[in-house]
Write a protein that holds these residues in place. Structure first.
Motif, PDB file in Angstrom:
ATOM      1  N   GLN A  50      -3.114   8.391  -1.392  1.00 31.61           N
ATOM      2  CA  GLN A  50      -2.746   9.022  -0.116  1.00 31.61           C
ATOM      3  C   GLN A  50      -2.397  10.497  -0.232  1.00 31.61           C
ATOM      4  N   ASP A  94      -4.453  12.880  10.760  1.00 31.58           N
ATOM      5  CA  ASP A  94      -3.751  12.711  12.030  1.00 31.58           C
ATOM      6  C   ASP A  94      -2.283  12.367  11.720  1.00 31.58           C
ATOM      7  N   VAL A  95      -1.481  12.208  12.770  1.00 31.59           N
ATOM      8  CA  VAL A  95      -0.047  11.982  12.572  1.00 31.59           C
ATOM      9  C   VAL A  95       0.211  10.696  11.794  1.00 31.59           C
ATOM     10  N   GLU A  96      -0.536   9.639  12.117  1.00 29.56           N
ATOM     11  CA  GLU A  96      -0.320   8.369  11.433  1.00 29.56           C
ATOM     12  C   GLU A  96      -0.598   8.497   9.927  1.00 29.56           C
ATOM     13  N   ALA A  97      -1.699   9.127   9.577  1.00 28.12           N
ATOM     14  CA  ALA A  97      -2.048   9.294   8.159  1.00 28.12           C
ATOM     15  C   ALA A  97      -1.007  10.143   7.441  1.00 28.12           C
ATOM     16  N   CYS A  99       2.148  10.588   8.272  1.00 26.76           N
ATOM     17  CA  CYS A  99       3.412   9.824   8.166  1.00 26.76           C
ATOM     18  C   CYS A  99       3.321   8.759   7.086  1.00 26.76           C
ATOM     19  N   ASN A 100       2.203   8.038   7.034  1.00 28.40           N
ATOM     20  CA  ASN A 100       2.042   7.032   5.990  1.00 28.40           C
ATOM     21  C   ASN A 100       2.118   7.673   4.608  1.00 28.40           C
ATOM     22  N   GLU A 103       5.677   8.745   3.703  1.00 26.65           N
ATOM     23  CA  GLU A 103       6.480   7.561   3.362  1.00 26.65           C
ATOM     24  C   GLU A 103       6.164   7.109   1.939  1.00 26.65           C
TER      25      GLU A 103
END
Ligand code: ZN
Length: 142
Positions: A50, A94-97, A99-100, A103
């Protein structure tokens, strides 16, 4: 703002940039043996998949335009940086990627702290190379 702009300016595919003041990543960043070129040790495949390699940058006063210059100096080779004594910054499609990924950075920093003073079995260089090839991970060497 200079920090976020620098990521967008140097990473054409960045649709989001996230930044935290997360406990474990900050703790790892202030240890005297923190590794600038590879801030996260090779504990699990997920951080590499990631984040690629995470660069530890020195401390900057929050808002200092020099932070943006430091990120631009990486010329888009890193999707994640750790600001010493401050927190991680991660770009994603994007925001989800994003944020993941941030984390995962925090979870890996926590693992690194849990394992301090022990001799864990890290991923080998060959195992890391395999991940880089199979997942087409950007692997900046600056
Ligand atoms: Zn901050």
């Amino acid at each position: 703002m200079p920090l976020h702009s620098a990521f967008y300016d140097t990473r054409a595919r960045a649709g989001a940039v996230v930044h935290l003041h997360s406990c474990h990543a900050v703790a790892l960043s202030v240890l005297p043996d923190a590794v600038a070129e590879d801030f996260l040790p090779p504990i699990t495949p997920y951080a590499f998949m990631q984040l690629g390699r995470v660069r530890l940058l020195p401390y900057f006063r929050p808002g200092d335009p020099a932070i943006g210059d430091a990120v631009r100096g990486l010329a888009g080779k890193r999707s994640a940086v750790m600001l010493a004594n401050h927190g991680p910054v991660v770009a994603g499609r994007d925001v989800e990627a994003a944020c993941n990924a941030i984390e995962e950075l925090e979870a890996t920093a926590r693992l690194a702290l849990l394992l301090r003073g022990q001799t864990p079995n890290m991923l080998t260089p060959a195992q890391v190379d395999e991940l880089v090839k199979i997942h087409d991970i950007a692997w900046g060497d600056e």
